[in-house]
Design an enzyme around this catalytic site. Sequence first.
Site, short mmCIF file in Angstrom:
data_model
loop_
_atom_site.label_atom_id
_atom_site.label_comp_id
_atom_site.label_asym_id
_atom_site.label_seq_id
_atom_site.Cartn_x
_atom_site.Cartn_y
_atom_site.Cartn_z
N LYS A 1 0.86 -1.20 0.00
CA LYS A 1 0.00 0.00 0.00
C LYS A 1 0.88 1.24 0.00
O LYS A 1 1.88 1.30 0.73
CB LYS A 1 -0.91 -0.03 1.23
CG LYS A 1 -1.95 1.09 1.29
CD LYS A 1 -2.83 0.92 2.52
CE LYS A 1 -3.94 1.95 2.61
NZ LYS A 1 -4.80 1.77 3.80
N SER B 1 -9.69 1.46 2.92
CA SER B 1 -8.90 2.29 2.04
C SER B 1 -7.82 1.52 1.27
O SER B 1 -7.25 2.06 0.32
CB SER B 1 -8.22 3.40 2.84
OG SER B 1 -7.35 2.84 3.81
N SER C 1 -9.68 -0.94 7.18
CA SER C 1 -9.20 -0.78 5.80
C SER C 1 -8.43 -1.95 5.21
O SER C 1 -8.08 -1.90 4.04
CB SER C 1 -8.34 0.47 5.68
OG SER C 1 -9.17 1.58 5.60
#
Length: 485
Positions: free
Chosen positions: A80, A155, A179
């Site tokens: 990420k 997210s 997330s």
Amino acid sequence: MRPPIKMTALDIAALVRSRERSASEVVEEHLARIAAHDSAIGAFLTVDEDGARAAAARVDDSVRQGSDPGSLAGVPVAIKDVLCTEGLRTTCASRILEDYVPPYTATAVSRLTAAGAVVIGKTNMDEFAMGSSTENSAFFPCHNPWDPDRVTGGSSGGSAAAVAAGFAPLAVGTDTGGSVRQPASLCGVVGMKPTYGRVSRYGLIAFASSLDQCGPFARTVPDAAACFRAMAGHDPADSTSIPSEVQDVMAGLDDGVAGLRIGLVREFATEGVQKEVSDALASAADSLAGAGAGVTEVSVPSALYGLPAYYVINPAECSSNLARYDGVRQGLRVPGRTYLEMSGATRDHGFGPEVKRRIMLGTYALSAGYYDAYYGKAQRVRTLLIRDFEKAYEECDVLLAPTSPTTAFRLGEKAADPLSMYLSDIFTIPSNLAGAPAISVPVGLDGQGLPIGVQVLAPVLGEAVMFRTARVLEALANFTQEPPL
Ligand code: GLN
């Protein structure tokens, strides 16, 4: 058998270590798949072809020389874009960090590469990890591999999509308020949030520091456990890192659930949950009972107050953390005649609408006269929730819950309504506030062919029993469907 590209991380590592496959071959296959399909998905913000090839070559060299490159030898991993990677752009999917190239690497990432994993690229996300759909990326939204008109969740949507699409067998995301688990659920993969402090936050760009924690995405529970094991452990560079030794989560993975006490959180049987999701939860509970667990209802009275408490605590910490993007020390600078003009213009131009909303909410919640009414009260709810969980764990070893109230929604469906977006996190947030581990396991598809996830929650440092239960759940659900890519 699954095609080679969809092999598990542990299978890849075993083949690379025994010289049946080279890490370079594995990386090339994954890079080719990304090149062929990621334009339709948008999982990556940066694909690091050169870095991945060089890392794979190093793994192959060490195998050739007879040394063991580690438990994740040659396994491509997608990171990420909130975790710093030395020399590799790290944007947080924000204009304000669009050109930021960190001078150091996050501990979680360097531990993975030390175990032989190969970083293949940096994944798309909601800006600064604020969101539940990956539509808040300042660059482009991420599309769900199961249906490109639907969101991946967020997210960490890019990481979830990367694993679901076969771009990498492992990915890392961050779970501040669900997330990792929510996008894992929406994309039909496994996603896990460790105990707060179990994985170092050093090099993880801060959002809400008392909640942030990074965790693995994988196609199977053993892969997720292996990735967690590689990342976890004390790090003197993170003052909130837990000094105790990490439990061996691989050792008892196949011990089954006979005799375990599993609780269904009564308060989670609430309105607004898609019927197929509650049905999937009920059948997961039945099958675990069939495997010898004792399943009972249990009460966590403050469970549903987690969401409102989180949406005070999270913006409060966020407003304070994001104060550092002032146009001076790092990131974007929009020129101005005075400091205030410069930093105001920089922040106005550099941050998207959700980030601004959080900063304003948080600044308000922390302001003199309102501090106690909002922030103080939310902290008291957090304490209550921690106690309620402790009580529930006197009766149960693990808890079972839905991950997300619904399967993947359509792109744009909730974008204009932040409250309905925030509600996606109702079942995931309590574990973040309690600092406890939880995992989402795919258990089936709804009538529209979209994946459904079920969560296993465990007490603080209960990763071993959590993975063990998840392993049984995975075996019983036998979820083998693939997205149509
Ligand atoms: N949807 C939550 C939020 O927007 C989750 C954030 C996260 O876990 N990074 O705050």
